[in-house]
Write a protein that holds these residues in place. Structure first.
Motif, mmCIF file in Angstrom:
data_model
loop_
_atom_site.group_PDB
_atom_site.id
_atom_site.type_symbol
_atom_site.label_atom_id
_atom_site.label_comp_id
_atom_site.label_asym_id
_atom_site.label_seq_id
_atom_site.Cartn_x
_atom_site.Cartn_y
_atom_site.Cartn_z
ATOM 1 N N LYS A 260 0.834 -1.199 0.000
ATOM 2 C CA LYS A 260 0.000 0.000 0.000
ATOM 3 C C LYS A 260 0.868 1.249 0.000
ATOM 4 O O LYS A 260 1.852 1.342 0.721
ATOM 5 N N ARG A 261 0.486 2.204 -0.839
ATOM 6 C CA ARG A 261 1.116 3.517 -0.854
ATOM 7 C C ARG A 261 0.220 4.482 -0.093
ATOM 8 O O ARG A 261 -1.002 4.337 -0.111
ATOM 9 N N PRO A 262 0.792 5.483 0.553
ATOM 10 C CA PRO A 262 -0.055 6.502 1.189
ATOM 11 C C PRO A 262 -0.788 7.324 0.126
ATOM 12 O O PRO A 262 -0.476 7.242 -1.067
ATOM 13 N N VAL A 263 -1.733 8.125 0.549
ATOM 14 C CA VAL A 263 -2.512 8.954 -0.378
ATOM 15 C C VAL A 263 -1.576 9.943 -1.061
ATOM 16 O O VAL A 263 -0.794 10.637 -0.411
ATOM 17 N N GLU A 264 -1.658 9.970 -2.383
ATOM 18 C CA GLU A 264 -0.858 10.884 -3.194
ATOM 19 C C GLU A 264 -1.777 11.608 -4.162
ATOM 20 O O GLU A 264 -2.868 11.127 -4.465
#
Length: 95
Positions: free
Chosen positions: A59-63
């Motif tokens: 999972k990537r953080p919100v971008e």
């Protein structure tokens, strides 16, 4: 009579409760499994999306994905160009 009103009340309440959907949009692109976990379009800048993405289960953080400039802004403020056949291209072509 009171029992029927209680049963009818429970029936109406069971229909009134709405459960949230846990759906994500996923695609496999060039051996990478890309899933959009959450997405929100900017009202002011309609070409920008705030997106949480999962790539190959990570999972990537919100971008912020800017579909006009083909860039994404990471949480630390760094502007990065889209990778070819990556998450940015998928987001901008799908939405």
């Amino acid at each position: 009579m009171g029992k029927w009103i209680a049963v009818l009340g429970l029936l109406v309440l069971s229909w009134a409760v709405a459960f949230s959907a846990e759906a994500s949009v996923c695609r496999t692109i060039k051996d990478h499994h890309i899933c959009i976990l959450s997405i929100k379009r900017s009202a002011k800048y309609y070409w920008q999306y705030r997106v949480a993405v999962s790539i190959d289960g990570v999972k990537r953080p919100v971008e912020i994905y800017n579909c006009r400039d083909r860039t994404r802004i990471r949480q630390d403020g760094l502007v990065v160009s889209f990778e070819p056949d990556g998450a940015g291209e998928f987001i901008c072509s799908f939405f």
